[in-house]
Design a protein around this motif. Structure first.
Motif, short mmCIF file in Angstrom:
data_model
loop_
_atom_site.label_atom_id
_atom_site.label_comp_id
_atom_site.label_asym_id
_atom_site.label_seq_id
_atom_site.Cartn_x
_atom_site.Cartn_y
_atom_site.Cartn_z
N ALA A 141 0.87 -1.18 0.00
CA ALA A 141 0.00 0.00 0.00
C ALA A 141 0.91 1.22 0.00
O ALA A 141 1.70 1.42 0.93
CB ALA A 141 -0.91 0.00 1.23
N THR A 142 0.82 2.02 -1.04
CA THR A 142 1.74 3.14 -1.23
C THR A 142 0.98 4.45 -1.32
O THR A 142 0.03 4.57 -2.12
CB THR A 142 2.57 2.94 -2.51
OG1 THR A 142 3.21 1.66 -2.46
CG2 THR A 142 3.63 4.02 -2.64
N ALA A 143 1.38 5.43 -0.55
CA ALA A 143 0.73 6.74 -0.59
C ALA A 143 0.98 7.39 -1.94
O ALA A 143 2.08 7.35 -2.48
CB ALA A 143 1.26 7.62 0.53
N ASP A 144 -0.07 8.01 -2.48
CA ASP A 144 0.01 8.71 -3.76
C ASP A 144 -0.86 9.96 -3.66
O ASP A 144 -2.02 9.96 -4.08
CB ASP A 144 -0.46 7.80 -4.89
CG ASP A 144 -0.36 8.46 -6.27
OD1 ASP A 144 0.32 9.50 -6.37
OD2 ASP A 144 -0.99 7.96 -7.21
N GLY A 145 -0.30 11.00 -3.09
CA GLY A 145 -1.07 12.21 -2.85
C GLY A 145 -2.16 11.95 -1.83
O GLY A 145 -1.90 11.46 -0.73
N SER A 146 -3.38 12.26 -2.21
CA SER A 146 -4.51 12.05 -1.30
C SER A 146 -5.04 10.62 -1.36
O SER A 146 -5.96 10.28 -0.62
CB SER A 146 -5.63 13.03 -1.65
OG SER A 146 -6.11 12.79 -2.97
N ARG A 147 -4.44 9.81 -2.23
CA ARG A 147 -4.91 8.43 -2.38
C ARG A 147 -3.83 7.44 -1.96
O ARG A 147 -2.70 7.80 -1.68
CB ARG A 147 -5.31 8.17 -3.84
CG ARG A 147 -6.43 9.06 -4.34
CD ARG A 147 -6.92 8.63 -5.72
NE ARG A 147 -5.88 8.71 -6.73
CZ ARG A 147 -6.07 8.40 -8.01
NH1 ARG A 147 -7.27 7.99 -8.42
NH2 ARG A 147 -5.07 8.50 -8.89
N VAL A 148 -4.24 6.18 -1.92
CA VAL A 148 -3.32 5.08 -1.65
C VAL A 148 -3.45 4.09 -2.80
O VAL A 148 -4.56 3.83 -3.28
CB VAL A 148 -3.66 4.39 -0.31
CG1 VAL A 148 -2.78 3.17 -0.10
CG2 VAL A 148 -3.51 5.37 0.85
N ARG A 149 -2.34 3.55 -3.23
CA ARG A 149 -2.37 2.56 -4.31
C ARG A 149 -1.99 1.18 -3.76
O ARG A 149 -0.96 1.03 -3.12
CB ARG A 149 -1.45 2.97 -5.46
CG ARG A 149 -1.94 4.22 -6.19
CD ARG A 149 -1.24 4.44 -7.50
NE ARG A 149 -1.80 5.59 -8.21
CZ ARG A 149 -2.83 5.51 -9.05
NH1 ARG A 149 -3.41 4.34 -9.28
NH2 ARG A 149 -3.29 6.60 -9.65
N LEU A 150 -2.86 0.23 -4.06
CA LEU A 150 -2.67 -1.14 -3.59
C LEU A 150 -2.19 -2.02 -4.73
O LEU A 150 -2.73 -1.96 -5.84
CB LEU A 150 -3.98 -1.71 -3.04
CG LEU A 150 -4.66 -0.93 -1.91
CD1 LEU A 150 -6.01 -1.56 -1.57
CD2 LEU A 150 -3.77 -0.90 -0.68
N SER A 151 -1.19 -2.84 -4.44
CA SER A 151 -0.69 -3.79 -5.43
C SER A 151 -0.49 -5.14 -4.74
O SER A 151 0.13 -5.21 -3.67
CB SER A 151 0.63 -3.33 -6.04
OG SER A 151 0.45 -2.14 -6.79
N ALA A 152 -1.04 -6.19 -5.34
CA ALA A 152 -0.92 -7.52 -4.75
C ALA A 152 -1.41 -8.56 -5.74
O ALA A 152 -2.15 -8.25 -6.68
CB ALA A 152 -1.71 -7.62 -3.45
N ARG A 153 -1.00 -9.80 -5.49
CA ARG A 153 -1.51 -10.96 -6.24
C ARG A 153 -2.20 -11.87 -5.24
O ARG A 153 -1.56 -12.71 -4.61
CB ARG A 153 -0.39 -11.68 -6.97
CG ARG A 153 0.31 -10.84 -8.03
CD ARG A 153 1.43 -11.61 -8.72
NE ARG A 153 0.92 -12.82 -9.38
CZ ARG A 153 0.40 -12.84 -10.60
NH1 ARG A 153 0.31 -11.71 -11.30
NH2 ARG A 153 -0.02 -13.95 -11.14
#
Length: 379
Positions: free
Chosen positions: A129-141
């Motif tokens: 889970a990576t912060a991206d401005g006001s959002r968070v981006r999730l990456s997973a399998r």
């Protein structure tokens, strides 16, 4: 359980779940009609709080639902089981609007914990889970997610963003941008209609308030809130399956004749002895489930040990009972004229669904020895 919901559940099982069970299994088809009917009957909202329109049911009520469903259709029971496990976390930390939708029977949810890299070790997510401005981006399998193509949301695990804890939880809409459900349907040995499929997140954007609880506290929430429900409801799943297997095996022994002897299979001592042993295993598992529910409700000193053991105890008993049913009923049980071959296949799932039977046995041993449940965790 609310009497109206209980009666409605019976009607849905008799009118929708049971008639479709064989086809759901044969075709590997998600039981969409049953899930819709269960939503309309108030069953999906059973564990939701009354303040959002739910029934306010507890763990014993949910166990009753899962046990009754699994006696007819294992796939439908597993879909509801995973929904209830997810709802516990949504009720504790989720937004009121989603909670209202669940209570109203319009929102099916599920857990998305297991990952391709850590497999059944759900407590060790590799997704980020990576912060991206006001959002968070999730990456997973995510490796296997029940109801993957039909749930409206996933209770999703990731590594912590900035905190020291091992896990953070999120409520992720199933239609989120960048979220991909495997096109290949579930083609497994048992539970063939539960639509368990891999789900991949590639920088899926969510808002910060999609976080369930605080950053890094997801494992505590999973263990303290969702896991007891998952383990106990898994045991209820196995008990329901066992009961139906015992009843069908008994009916077959009574109805099937050995014409040359003028006797039924029930008149044969060896078959009858095996059936008796099956019944005893079923009764022991059912008593263990009931005892565990009471331990949880009364906050008994050994409640944790009982909760950790109940899935393994009942799951292993279901595997044994369904295997014995095939032996004593012979060739008819290997064909689909009886439901026993389906019960046999469905019963195997409990052994491999995380935490597996072996992992749970180790947890119980660690608890008995005063060791932490997970390597590297504080005692």
């Amino acid at each position: 359980m609310d009497k109206q919901i209980s009666a409605a559940l019976d009607r849905v099982i008799d009118g929708v779940v049971a008639p479709a069970a064989a086809e759901v299994d044969r075709a590997g088809r998600f039981p969409a009609e049953a899930v819709q009917a269960l939503g309309e009957a108030g069953v999906l909202g059973l564990a939701s709080a009354t303040e959002v329109g739910g029934a306010g049911g507890g763990l014993r009520d949910a166990a009753d639902v899962v046990q009754r469903l699994s006696s007819s259709c294992g796939s439908t029971a597993m879909v509801v089981l995973m929904h209830y496990a997810a709802v516990t976390l949504i009720e504790a930390y989720g937004p009121k609007q989603v909670r209202r939708e669940i209570a109203d029977g319009r929102h099916l949810s599920t857990l998305a914990f297991s990952e391709a890299g850590s497999r059944s070790h759900f407590w060790a997510p590799l997704g980020t889970a990576t912060a991206d401005g006001s959002r968070v981006r999730l990456s997973a399998r995510k490796s296997w997610v029940t109801s993957a193509g039909h749930a409206r949301s996933y209770v999703w695990s990731s590594r912590a963003m900035a905190a020291d804890g091992p896990m953070t939880l999120w409520l992720v809409p199933s239609d989120a941008e960048g979220l991909t459900v495997s096109a290949a349907g579930f083609d497994g040995l048992g539970l063939r209609g539960n639509d368990s499929r891999p789900v991949v997140a590639d920088g899926v954007p969510v808002t910060a308030d999609a976080m369930l609880g605080a950053d890094g506290t997801g494992l505590d929430a999973a263990l303290g809130v969702a896991l007891p429900w998952f383990l106990v409801l898994s045991a209820a799943f196995s008990v329901g399956l066992m009961g139906s297997a015992v009843d069908e095996a008994a009916g077959h022994l009574v109805a099937t004749r050995l014409a040359h002897l003028g006797q039924s299979l029930a008149d044969q001592p060896v078959s009858r002895l095996e059936l008796g042993r099956m019944r005893l295993q079923f009764e022991a598992a059912r008593a263990t489930l009931a005892q565990t529910l009471t331990a949880v409700e009364t906050d008994a000193p050994d409640a944790t040990a009982q909760v950790l053991g109940v899935k393994a105890i009942c799951g292993e008993a279901a595997a044994s009972v369904s295997d014995a049913a095939l032996r004593i009923c012979g060739g008819a049980a290997f064909r689909r004229e009886l439901t026993l071959e389906r019960r046999f296949r469905d019963s195997r799932a409990a052994r491999v669904m995380a935490p597996t039977s072996d992992a749970l046995a180790d947890f119980v041993a660690r608890l008995a020895c005063g060791l932490p449940l997970f390597d590297g965790a504080p005692a």
